[in-house]
Design a protein around this motif. Structure first.
Motif: not given
Length: 410
Positions: A58, A61, A64, A89, A102
């Motif tokens: 999370e 994300t 980004r 993604p 990740t």
């Protein structure tokens, strides 16, 4: 009465103010990246203790999204020719797989490095621009005014034009803003491997769309032939057979059947021409793209202004490019006449280096929705199959503008 253009110093002040707004907003971004860096370190520390593992994907994300927003801001500052960075993604799946992606993603670590650097760089340049404004007030506001008086007196004395002095300190604000934006774009640019991955994903998606569109087109052609030309040819064969049976005992009835057969042959021929026109219009082969588009514009109820200078020089484009451009214009003009409520439309085709650009617009009520079956999805798929780009602007209330770029290698 026309107003005189602003002087060099006025222009310099405006440019400096625009640059200063960019740099001062960079201070706010720097504060956010400072907090983000702290939170990212905390997420990594908690991840070591296992309990923070769900937060890592999370956090990546969110990182980004923040980097994409800052990249768009920097690209807008630098102007045309600079495209903001986009990041594919990380994907879904089970938590261990998401955490692994990740931690092994180079783009994530590159963006993590951006956080502390943006904090230092954004704060430094933002504070520097604030320091430059008092300097500019003294140097450009006072000293430059004195120099301007001397210039005008000298100009009056010698009968020459005074020199334009746009400012000494003010010129540095745009330089600092461009430096900040360029540095941001360079640091936020995804690595080549990520760009290649994104490119492959885009090509895979566009290829799937092209295959689906091709299959739908084949089914349409099959349906048109089966329900149209084939049915007419079957009826034609039956009428000819009937005429043969009536020929000896009732010549008049046989002649009537033959007349009906001739009408059926003409109708079947028209059906076949219609199907062929849907595959590759004969007018495109005979008259070229410019002539074919003019023929389309003449058949639309809405008045259409056509600017086709880019394709009227006699040079022909590849057949696939011409066909795609033709069908894009045909679909767009059909939408305009059926759905837009427009009183005028325009078509422009030009050829920047290596591209064919097609722009269609109208003055209608706008609000075109691709999900409502307006034909825009078909346009996108047709263009994407040739590695082109489609941009649609259709706010509620209008106007609607569609711009398509097709690579043509010339």
């Amino acid at each position: 009465m026309s107003s005189s253009p602003p002087g060099p110093l006025t222009v310099a002040v405006r440019r400096s103010w625009d640059a200063s707004r960019y740099l001062l907003l960079g201070i706010g971004v720097a504060m956010l990246t400072y907090v983000g860096a702290f939170l990212l370190v905390a997420a990594l520390l908690f991840a070591v203790a296992i309990i923070g593992l769900p937060a890592l994907p999370e956090a990546a994300t969110l990182l980004r999204r923040a980097a994409s927003a800052e990249s768009r801001r920097a690209a807008a500052r630098l102007g045309p020719g600079h495209r903001p960075a986009s990041y594919p993604p990380l994907g879904g799946g089970e938590l261990p797989e998401r955490v692994r992606r990740t931690l092994t993603d180079r783009t994530t670590w590159r963006l993590a490095l951006w956080l502390p650097l943006q904090t230092l760089f954004g704060m430094g340049l933002g504070y520097l621009t604030m320091v430059l404004w008092p300097v500019a007030l003294l140097v450009d506001g006072i000293a430059l005014s004195v120099v301007g008086l001397v210039d005008r007196r000298r100009a009056d004395e010698y009968g020459i034009e005074p020199p334009d002095r746009p400012g000494w300190a003010l010129r540095w604000h745009p330089v600092l803003a461009d430096l900040s934006a360029g540095w941001t774009m360079a640091l936020l640019a995804p690595p080549p491997a990520a760009e290649l991955t994104e490119r492959i994903a885009h090509l895979t998606e566009s290829r799937a769309g092209a295959v689906a569109a091709h299959g739908a087109e084949l089914r349409r052609i099959e349906r048109d032939l089966h329900d149209g030309a084939q049915a007419r040819i079957v009826a034609l064969s039956m009428r000819i057979g009937l005429a043969k049976q009536l020929l000896d005992r009732d010549p008049a009835a046989a002649r009537a059947r033959l007349d009906e057969a001739q009408d059926g042959a003409d109708a079947a021929l028209a059906e076949l021409r219609h199907v062929v026109r849907g595959i590759h219009p004969p007018v495109l082969t005979d008259r070229g793209l410019a002539g074919a588009v003019r023929a389309l514009a003449a058949d639309v109820a809405v008045p259409v202004t056509a600017d086709l200078d880019g394709v009227e020089d006699g040079r022909r484009l590849p057949a696939a490019i011409e066909a795609a451009a033709y069908f894009v214009v045909a679909e767009a003009l059909t939408n305009i006449s059926k759905h837009s409520g427009a009183t005028a439309a325009r078509v422009r085709i030009d050829r920047p280096p290596g591209l064919l650009r097609v722009t269609i617009g109208d003055d209608g009520h706008g609000g075109a929705d691709e999900r409502a079956g307006s034909g825009l999805v078909g346009i996108r798929r047709r263009v994407a199959a040739l590695d082109g780009a489609t941009r649609v602007s259709s706010p509620a209330g209008g106007p609607t503008d569609i711009e398509v770029e097709l690579p043509c290698g010339s």
